[in-house]
Design a protein around this motif. Structure first.
Motif, PDB file in Angstrom:
ATOM      1  N   ASP A  84       0.862  -1.043   0.055  1.00  0.00           N
ATOM      2  CA  ASP A  84       0.075   0.123  -0.057  1.00  0.00           C
ATOM      3  C   ASP A  84       0.801   1.252  -0.150  1.00  0.00           C
ATOM      4  OD1 ASP A  84      -2.514   1.509   0.572  1.00  0.00           O
ATOM      5  OD2 ASP A  84      -1.748   1.937   2.605  1.00  0.00           O
ATOM      6  N   ALA A  85       1.762   1.236   0.803  1.00  0.00           N
ATOM      7  CA  ALA A  85       2.540   2.521   1.241  1.00  0.00           C
ATOM      8  C   ALA A  85       3.422   2.770  -0.369  1.00  0.00           C
ATOM      9  CB  ALA A  85       3.644   2.358   2.146  1.00  0.00           C
ATOM     10  N   LYS A  88       1.358   4.315  -3.060  1.00  0.00           N
ATOM     11  CA  LYS A  88       1.073   5.783  -2.701  1.00  0.00           C
ATOM     12  C   LYS A  88       2.368   6.630  -2.758  1.00  0.00           C
ATOM     13  CE  LYS A  88      -2.297   4.796   1.109  1.00  0.00           C
ATOM     14  NZ  LYS A  88      -1.995   4.705   2.704  1.00  0.00           N
ATOM     15  N   LEU A  89       3.524   6.303  -2.157  1.00  0.00           N
ATOM     16  CA  LEU A  89       4.861   6.983  -2.255  1.00  0.00           C
ATOM     17  C   LEU A  89       5.212   6.976  -3.954  1.00  0.00           C
ATOM     18  CD1 LEU A  89       6.389   5.566   0.708  1.00  0.00           C
ATOM     19  CD2 LEU A  89       5.985   7.899   0.326  1.00  0.00           C
ATOM     20  N   ALA A  90       4.871   5.859  -4.569  1.00  0.00           N
ATOM     21  CA  ALA A  90       5.376   6.155  -6.184  1.00  0.00           C
ATOM     22  C   ALA A  90       4.471   7.294  -6.783  1.00  0.00           C
ATOM     23  CB  ALA A  90       5.109   4.663  -6.638  1.00  0.00           C
ATOM     24  N   ASN A  91       3.275   7.100  -6.552  1.00  0.00           N
ATOM     25  CA  ASN A  91       2.465   8.274  -7.149  1.00  0.00           C
ATOM     26  C   ASN A  91       2.807   9.496  -6.735  1.00  0.00           C
ATOM     27  OD1 ASN A  91       0.701   6.531  -8.532  1.00  0.00           O
ATOM     28  ND2 ASN A  91      -0.919   6.096  -6.574  1.00  0.00           N
ATOM     29  N   PHE A  92       3.227   9.998  -5.238  1.00  0.00           N
ATOM     30  CA  PHE A  92       3.369  10.956  -4.919  1.00  0.00           C
ATOM     31  C   PHE A  92       4.845  11.588  -5.456  1.00  0.00           C
ATOM     32  CE2 PHE A  92       5.360  13.448  -1.364  1.00  0.00           C
ATOM     33  CZ  PHE A  92       4.773  14.564  -1.268  1.00  0.00           C
ATOM     34  N   THR A  93       5.744  10.461  -5.376  1.00  0.00           N
ATOM     35  CA  THR A  93       6.997  11.166  -5.910  1.00  0.00           C
ATOM     36  C   THR A  93       7.463  10.918  -7.213  1.00  0.00           C
ATOM     37  OG1 THR A  93       7.930   9.005  -5.380  1.00  0.00           O
ATOM     38  CG2 THR A  93       8.098  10.470  -3.447  1.00  0.00           C
ATOM     39  N   GLY A  94       6.788   9.872  -8.030  1.00  0.00           N
ATOM     40  CA  GLY A  94       7.173   9.759  -9.197  1.00  0.00           C
ATOM     41  C   GLY A  94       8.152   8.790  -9.604  1.00  0.00           C
ATOM     42  N   ALA A  95       8.790   8.027  -8.472  1.00  0.00           N
ATOM     43  CA  ALA A  95       9.741   7.004  -8.405  1.00  0.00           C
ATOM     44  C   ALA A  95       9.310   5.544  -8.472  1.00  0.00           C
ATOM     45  CB  ALA A  95      10.701   7.062  -7.239  1.00  0.00           C
ATOM     46  N   SER A  96       9.783   4.821  -8.976  1.00  0.00           N
ATOM     47  CA  SER A  96       9.399   3.412  -8.995  1.00  0.00           C
ATOM     48  C   SER A  96       9.736   2.704  -7.974  1.00  0.00           C
ATOM     49  CB  SER A  96       9.846   2.566 -10.455  1.00  0.00           C
ATOM     50  OG  SER A  96      10.315   1.506 -10.040  1.00  0.00           O
ATOM     51  N   ASN A 102      12.286  -2.676  -2.347  1.00  0.00           N
ATOM     52  CA  ASN A 102      12.778  -1.154  -1.997  1.00  0.00           C
ATOM     53  C   ASN A 102      12.000  -0.426  -1.199  1.00  0.00           C
ATOM     54  OD1 ASN A 102      12.757  -1.391  -5.499  1.00  0.00           O
ATOM     55  ND2 ASN A 102      14.395  -1.508  -4.346  1.00  0.00           N
ATOM     56  N   ILE A 103      11.407  -0.779  -0.151  1.00  0.00           N
ATOM     57  CA  ILE A 103      10.779  -0.312   1.135  1.00  0.00           C
ATOM     58  C   ILE A 103      10.889  -0.671   2.295  1.00  0.00           C
ATOM     59  CG2 ILE A 103       8.351  -0.993   0.209  1.00  0.00           C
ATOM     60  CD1 ILE A 103       7.444   1.878   1.048  1.00  0.00           C
ATOM     61  N   ILE A 104      11.166   0.088   3.515  1.00  0.00           N
ATOM     62  CA  ILE A 104      10.928  -0.662   4.921  1.00  0.00           C
ATOM     63  C   ILE A 104      10.178   0.306   5.784  1.00  0.00           C
ATOM     64  CG2 ILE A 104      13.163   0.539   5.235  1.00  0.00           C
ATOM     65  CD1 ILE A 104      13.810  -1.704   7.239  1.00  0.00           C
ATOM     66  N   ILE A 105       9.455  -0.236   6.587  1.00  0.00           N
ATOM     67  CA  ILE A 105       8.559   0.490   7.664  1.00  0.00           C
ATOM     68  C   ILE A 105       9.579   0.785   8.723  1.00  0.00           C
ATOM     69  CG2 ILE A 105       6.493   0.780   8.605  1.00  0.00           C
ATOM     70  CD1 ILE A 105       6.073   0.388   5.601  1.00  0.00           C
TER      71      ILE A 105
END
Lengths: 404, 404
Positions: A84-85, A88-96, A102-105
């Motif tokens: 989910d995150a 959302k973060l790809a949409n917000f930043t434009g990064a893949s 590629n992600i850690i909470i």
């Protein structure tokens, strides 16, 4: 133990935000009457004045009822929450962002910073740190036995950019710096790096093979619809040399849940997970559920919040600028102001203590953000509007008492 | 980056509890049919089978409604929570604890361990670690660039004590070890150190001026009313050289809230707070409120929980001991069993993977607890009783398929 004594002296917290009640104030000499008024703690945002995203507690409760699956997640965080995150973060930043790699909470954005630095700084490594920048950046380099190389940012002399000294940055890369850590928007000055600055940082890092950690904690609270440039969307730096950090603790007022994220380099994220396993296992399991509320705020909620902060900012700027000798850059994003004040007959650390004792106003001394900021303090204006304005009046009065 | 590569190889998490879904199992060769049954994850306790202390969620919700004061505490934790916890822990252990100086609230017991080790281990320091002991102990020494000095514990050859090799401990103190970290009850074997062992540890540490960190995470879940000896109540070691760690994540099933405490040496606690400031600022603010539930459980709740765990333990021990070649010490406290199994035609890491793939049973390989435990695995029997018993039957069947 001598090595450790030295190290822990460098990472002191006596003047850190939120620790003021532990300060020794016996030696402070007070002058004049105490000024009465609603106490305001500008050292951090007031989540009673600006409450958490509506419905977050319900999402948390649903997480608890989800039981063991929510309590015991992978160390990098629940797969569902990461998916989910990442979206959302790809949409917000434009990064893949690949949710598996590629992600850690993390436990807060602070947790992400610590893990990222612990995964990239070895003993003796030189690390470029902006002056001024978030106080923990310097302390993290010290803790991991690195060497801080300060890069000047002329935020008071510029208006169309942050004012980073890009020549100095290139020189430090040439001299062997392999890691650059910075916050954008800048904490404490509230300035946004220009598209040209971000692209130049990316070009230089790529040219010299340096890694970059960028803290974008305040990148959702942009005033006057200014341009914000995500480094991770430039496709200039090798993506394995870049980590971006964010979290819902500030504009979204979710600090009490201790949530943050880091995304980017799979190699660094892998290390961060290994480190997290021994640091605190994982971000609080039930809290992770709250990530669902992030970037899912009710429509208009964010716009209204930004408008309210802008109004407070404008009132405080007007007050501060009416005083001869105070210089302050207009906050472009986030909730910080970092005014420069005239010469006083006390040090900035003393001034901050006097202010708290005589006016019930708490600010953070500039020296936390770089040793040369002996005439500055930071304030977080995410406060009750009226109380904040009144507190600035008291601050100015106390300052005048001590003006040289 | 080479130094870091080496370090992060040593602190791998591939075989760590809860990370099994990230394992590469492509190379594993399976033999025979898959055994069906309710999946059981013995790598940690099942908080759906043994639920959190009743009323904890309500206490959390009250914390959220308490607002900013609960969200932003001192880095060492809310003063009110520290006062409450200090009183309860002093009553429980018999030690004296000043809430302002001698206690810190941390993100889980793991958080307390990390902060305590980061505050006491400098590069090159030799640290005595029990074999076997909690897997993170060794990794923490590696991360802080210390050197692990293993102390053998003959838990299978003794019945009236843990079996720590006290001569070896003294020899390592003589050879310059200045820190001893151990868990009591021991994780993974479930044994309790005898009063004589605890007093000898204290005498030796005091004689050689060494510091001790003792992890008492499972000290509330004692079977058959055995004697448990709190090191901190012996008044033998200089209190400034001792830190005790506890938390409500295990018997109390509050792991999802990420809460722990460390108490003891004011000097080490001060450092831990400085470190916490850069690691994650504080234990989750709202979660801290949940500490009020701890040591305030409904009467009989703890007794019933202990009785239920004892019944599961007894059934699993009976099953395991019915198999020729398996040796296992009776758990005296906590929820772990650490059986030693006969020679197999696969490594213990392979056996653990096969077990998960073919029987839906997850256990942790012994090598996580010390490199010599190539014939052991750990299981946490805080599980649904029936499912756990059935899972042990499957485990034994898979083991027999691979017996040499």
């Amino acid at each position: 133990m001598d090595l450790l004594n030295k190290k822990f002296q460098k990472i002191g917290v006596e003047n850190a935000p939120g620790q003021e009640m532990r300060q020794n104030t016996n030696e402070i000499k007070l002058r004049g009457e105490k000024l009465s008024g609603t106490p305001v703690d500008f050292s951090h945002g007031d989540v009673d004045a600006f409450e958490p995203i509506p419905g977050t507690l319900d999402v948390f409760i649903a997480g608890v009822h989800h039981g063991g699956k929510q309590a015991y997640t992978e160390y990098r965080g629940s797969k569902i929450i990461r998916e989910d995150a990442a979206l959302k973060l790809a949409n917000f930043t434009g990064a893949s962002i690949n949710p598996d790699r590629n992600i850690i909470i993390t436990p807060g954005t602070q947790g992400a910073l610590f893990l990222a630095m612990g995964s990239t700084v070895a003993m003796g490594d030189k690390v470029a740190i902006v002056a001024p920048d978030y106080f923990a950046n310097r302390k993290l380099v010290e803790f991991f036995d690195g060497e801080v190389v300060p890069i000047q940012m002329n935020y008071l002399q510029t208006t169309d950019c942050a004012g980073l000294d890009l020549t100095q940055l290139e020189d430090t890369f040439k001299a062997g710096v392999k890691l650059f850590l910075f916050s954008n928007p800048n904490n404490p000055s509230g300035v946004i790096y220009s598209p040209n600055e971000i692209r130049t940082i990316a070009d230089l890092a790529q040219k010299y093979g340096a890694s970059v950690i960028v803290d974008e904690l305040y990148s959702r609270q942009i005033f006057e619809e200014r341009t914000y440039t995500h480094l991770c969307a430039q496709n200039i730096i090798d993506p394995e040399n870049l980590v971006t950090i964010m979290g819902p603790s500030k504009t979204e007022s979710l600090s009490g849940y201790r949530l943050g994220v880091a995304f980017g380099s799979s190699k660094i994220i892998d290390r961060m997970e290994k480190l997290q396993a021994v640091v605190s296992l994982r971000a609080g399991g039930y809290s992770q559920a709250v990530m669902k509320s992030w970037f899912a705020e009710p429509e208009s909620w964010m716009n209204e919040r930004i408008a309210q902060h802008q109004a407070i900012r404008d009132d405080l700027l007007r007050k501060l600028r009416s005083v001869d000798g105070i210089k302050v850059r207009t906050t472009e994003a986030g909730s910080y102001l970092f005014p420069q004040i005239p010469n006083l007959d006390v040090t900035i650390q003393e001034f901050v203590k006097i202010l708290r004792l005589q006016a019930d106003v708490t600010v953070t001394p500039g020296t936390e953000f770089g040793s040369q900021f002996t005439h500055s303090f930071r304030l977080n204006f995410s406060q009750n509007h009226q109380a904040a304005v009144a507190a600035i009046d008291r601050l100015i009065k106390i300052m005048e008492r001590h003006r040289k």
